[in-house]
Motif scaffolding. Structure first.
Motif, short mmCIF file in Angstrom:
data_model
loop_
_atom_site.label_atom_id
_atom_site.label_comp_id
_atom_site.label_asym_id
_atom_site.label_seq_id
_atom_site.Cartn_x
_atom_site.Cartn_y
_atom_site.Cartn_z
N THR A 70 14.37 47.20 37.95
CA THR A 70 13.60 46.62 36.85
C THR A 70 14.19 47.05 35.53
O THR A 70 14.85 48.09 35.43
CB THR A 70 12.12 47.04 36.93
OG1 THR A 70 11.37 46.37 35.90
CG2 THR A 70 11.96 48.53 36.74
N PHE A 95 11.49 37.33 38.71
CA PHE A 95 11.55 38.17 39.90
C PHE A 95 12.56 37.53 40.84
O PHE A 95 12.40 36.37 41.23
CB PHE A 95 10.18 38.25 40.56
CG PHE A 95 10.16 39.05 41.84
CD1 PHE A 95 10.62 40.35 41.88
CD2 PHE A 95 9.65 38.49 43.02
CE1 PHE A 95 10.60 41.09 43.06
CE2 PHE A 95 9.61 39.22 44.19
CZ PHE A 95 10.09 40.52 44.21
N ILE A 103 13.45 42.71 38.83
CA ILE A 103 12.79 42.01 37.74
C ILE A 103 13.74 42.08 36.57
O ILE A 103 14.12 43.17 36.12
CB ILE A 103 11.44 42.66 37.38
CG1 ILE A 103 10.48 42.56 38.57
CG2 ILE A 103 10.83 41.96 36.17
CD1 ILE A 103 9.15 43.28 38.35
N TYR A 125 11.46 36.13 31.85
CA TYR A 125 11.45 37.18 32.86
C TYR A 125 11.35 36.53 34.24
O TYR A 125 10.59 35.58 34.44
CB TYR A 125 10.27 38.12 32.64
CG TYR A 125 10.46 39.06 31.49
CD1 TYR A 125 11.00 40.33 31.67
CD2 TYR A 125 10.12 38.68 30.18
CE1 TYR A 125 11.20 41.19 30.61
CE2 TYR A 125 10.31 39.53 29.11
CZ TYR A 125 10.84 40.79 29.33
OH TYR A 125 11.04 41.64 28.27
#
Length: 308
Positions: A103, A281, A148, A279
């Motif tokens: 992340t 995932f 992420i 953003y």
């Protein structure tokens, strides 16, 4: 038929595949934790065993021959299947409840970690190993299951779920932007910036998004080269601290400074601007049904909907 010739050792194949992917013995050596000369010797051994030149050397750079490219297409696929098979075995036993997640550091600290207890409440046996990554994630070479990250959504060979559009806000300390800026930070209709309003301010930057100020100025029709660009920071969290310290003003995603805006450490006198990035995932196809990933993905997408 010499079956030994048709089945080179795994060490030779790994050296060849990494070299072909990086077009460099040096970078392949770094990935495989070997010396550059060891990788070069392994490739030479493979070429001698096959009786075929797999690379041509152009100074420090190597380029795959036609035979090398054809061999890479098959060997790369075969090694990916072996890695996938190994991952499936691990996922079926002790590792089924473990997720290795990369992340962005500031996103992880500001958004993910404050909410992670909700995930553990739903899945008490789940283990999320967090790894901070600013650079691009390579699932083929790094021991990661998912990430992420932020970008334009175009990543080859991965599944991507869009989480948020990135909304950039200009932030400054109340002293730097003036008390008027502090009073306006929660107003429903905010003033548009002018070159004069920004003149004399130092514009801080995040090195991973060099076009942020250009995009922001373009939204308001401002000539961005007329403004004074200041230092850049690798971490958004460092830029935020620099702004609080009065070093300059910065552009950051709104979600990462909500607390500082509420408590008055920062003010943001202008409207948010949606950037060209979002953003996401992301994860490779091979872990789509990994039990830990499925649990995390379902929780994350629900948490994102609730927060959004």
């Amino acid at each position: 038929m010499n079956y030994r010739k048709l089945t080179p050792s795994m060490s030779l194949l790994l050296a060849f595949e990494a070299s072909a992917r990086h077009e460099s013995f040096t970078r392949a050596a770094g990935e495989l934790s070997l010396t550059q000369s060891a990788v070069s010797r392994q490739v030479q051994t493979l070429e001698a065993q096959l009786g075929v030149a797999l690379f041509v050397r152009e100074g420090k750079r190597i380029v795959a021959t036609d035979a090398g490219r054809a061999y890479m297409a098959e060997v790369g696929t075969a090694l990916a299947r072996i890695r996938n098979a190994t991952l499936q075995v691990l996922a079926s036993d002790a590792f089924s409840q473990r997720l290795r997640l990369a992340t962005l550091p500031t996103f992880g600290a500001k958004w993910l970690l404050p909410r992670l207890h909700q995930l553990y409440r739903q899945h008490p046996d789940l283990q999320v190993d967090l790894h901070s990554r600013i650079e691009e994630v390579d699932f083929a070479t790094q021991p990661l299951d998912a990430a992420i990250t932020v970008g334009d959504g175009r990543w080859p060979n991965v599944i991507a779920h869009r989480l948020y559009a990135e909304e950039l806000v200009l932030i400054g300390s109340p002293q730097a932007l003036g008390q008027a800026g502090k009073r306006r930070r929660n107003a429903t209709r905010l003033a548009r910036p002018t070159v004069a309003a920004l003149n004399g301010l130092t514009l801080l930057r995040v090195s991973s998004f060099p076009d942020a100020w250009r995009e922001w100025c373009g939204h308001f029709g401002l000539p961005h080269h007329a403004l004074r660009l200041g230092p850049s920071f690798e971490l958004t969290s460092h830029l935020i601290q620099a702004v609080i310290a009065g070093i300059g003003v910065g552009l950051v995603p709104r979600m990462l400074v909500e607390d500082e805006l509420k408590d008055g450490k920062l003010c943001s006198p202008f409207e948010a601007v949606t950037s060209s990035r979002s953003y996401y995932f992301i994860y490779p196809e091979r872990v789509r049904n990994h039990p830990a990933l499925v649990a995390f993905r379902e929780w994350l997408l629900m948490a994102q909907m609730g927060a959004g």
